[in-house]
Design a protein around this motif. Sequence first.
Motif, mmCIF file in Angstrom:
data_model
loop_
_atom_site.group_PDB
_atom_site.id
_atom_site.type_symbol
_atom_site.label_atom_id
_atom_site.label_comp_id
_atom_site.label_asym_id
_atom_site.label_seq_id
_atom_site.Cartn_x
_atom_site.Cartn_y
_atom_site.Cartn_z
ATOM 1 N N GLY A 166 41.900 84.672 99.184
ATOM 2 C CA GLY A 166 42.530 85.945 98.863
ATOM 3 C C GLY A 166 43.014 86.757 100.048
ATOM 4 O O GLY A 166 43.538 87.860 99.878
ATOM 5 N N GLN A 167 42.855 86.210 101.250
ATOM 6 C CA GLN A 167 43.164 86.988 102.456
ATOM 7 C C GLN A 167 44.628 86.899 102.875
ATOM 8 O O GLN A 167 45.333 85.947 102.559
ATOM 9 N N VAL A 168 45.028 87.909 103.628
ATOM 10 C CA VAL A 168 46.351 87.991 104.235
ATOM 11 C C VAL A 168 46.167 87.799 105.732
ATOM 12 O O VAL A 168 45.322 88.465 106.346
ATOM 13 N N ILE A 169 46.947 86.888 106.319
ATOM 14 C CA ILE A 169 46.941 86.720 107.775
ATOM 15 C C ILE A 169 48.273 87.213 108.319
ATOM 16 O O ILE A 169 49.341 86.784 107.886
ATOM 17 N N TYR A 170 48.172 88.137 109.267
ATOM 18 C CA TYR A 170 49.334 88.731 109.916
ATOM 19 C C TYR A 170 49.510 88.045 111.259
ATOM 20 O O TYR A 170 48.601 88.052 112.089
ATOM 21 N N TYR A 171 50.680 87.456 111.478
ATOM 22 C CA TYR A 171 50.988 86.786 112.739
ATOM 23 C C TYR A 171 51.408 87.858 113.747
ATOM 24 O O TYR A 171 52.573 88.214 113.854
ATOM 25 N N MET A 172 50.427 88.355 114.483
ATOM 26 C CA MET A 172 50.648 89.494 115.362
ATOM 27 C C MET A 172 49.712 89.418 116.551
ATOM 28 O O MET A 172 48.564 89.023 116.413
ATOM 29 N N GLY A 173 50.222 89.792 117.699
ATOM 30 C CA GLY A 173 49.398 89.937 118.894
ATOM 31 C C GLY A 173 49.602 91.347 119.394
ATOM 32 O O GLY A 173 50.691 91.696 119.856
ATOM 33 N N GLY A 181 42.835 78.643 100.100
ATOM 34 C CA GLY A 181 42.747 79.900 99.368
ATOM 35 C C GLY A 181 43.385 81.116 100.001
ATOM 36 O O GLY A 181 43.359 82.203 99.414
ATOM 37 N N GLN A 182 43.964 80.968 101.188
ATOM 38 C CA GLN A 182 44.665 82.102 101.787
ATOM 39 C C GLN A 182 45.755 82.558 100.824
ATOM 40 O O GLN A 182 46.490 81.740 100.272
ATOM 41 N N ALA A 183 45.878 83.860 100.616
ATOM 42 C CA ALA A 183 46.815 84.394 99.627
ATOM 43 C C ALA A 183 48.200 84.698 100.188
ATOM 44 O O ALA A 183 49.188 84.609 99.473
ATOM 45 N N ALA A 184 48.257 85.079 101.468
ATOM 46 C CA ALA A 184 49.540 85.514 102.005
ATOM 47 C C ALA A 184 49.568 85.456 103.525
ATOM 48 O O ALA A 184 48.524 85.414 104.179
ATOM 49 N N MET A 185 50.784 85.472 104.033
ATOM 50 C CA MET A 185 51.050 85.508 105.465
ATOM 51 C C MET A 185 52.077 86.603 105.698
ATOM 52 O O MET A 185 52.928 86.840 104.844
#
Length: 187
Positions: free
Chosen positions: A58-65, A97-101
């Motif tokens: 269900g998690q959102v991973i943001y591609y950010m530094g 199960g990751q929900a979004a990027m």
Amino acid sequence: MENDIRITAPFDKKTAASLRAGDFVKITGTIYTARDAAHKRMTETLERGEKLPFDLRGQVIYYMGPSPAREGRPIGSAGPTTATRMDKYAPRLLDLGQAAMIGKGKRSKDVLDAVKRNQAVYFAAIGGAGALLSKCIRASEVIAYDDLGTEAIRKLTVEDFPCIVVADCEGGNLYETAVKEYCTEEK
């Protein structure tokens, strides 16, 4: 915008399935940051049969530094990075199960197929607007891979974080439809 869809992260497949390419979304809740070095470590962790530093479901991973935080702020500039660098890792994480990027730029066919297969979503954040985006981040905490510096995994608390749905679980892809619409309007 007044027609923005508001969602809370983490979220379930039902929420992801309700989103369509082109929707403007504001996310409130918890999201995580990870770039290519962190994705590589997560993949190596999985290959060793070990547990990841956080539950992906269900998690959102943001591609950010991020850049260093200014005094009184939880984080510095927080703009998206190019998502294609995570394409070789993303399908496996989506399958877990990751929900979004959240990132910027096009995605590979493998990633888009995984988005559809897992009823997930790919959001884009506006590149070059990192200082503005950082104002939506209320808290930031490194939770894993501190030695990676700006590429460490961070847990962010966000409020009304703005993005746009680029790829949805029905196969909608804004990068394709927007170009077609633009070309049709030009004639």
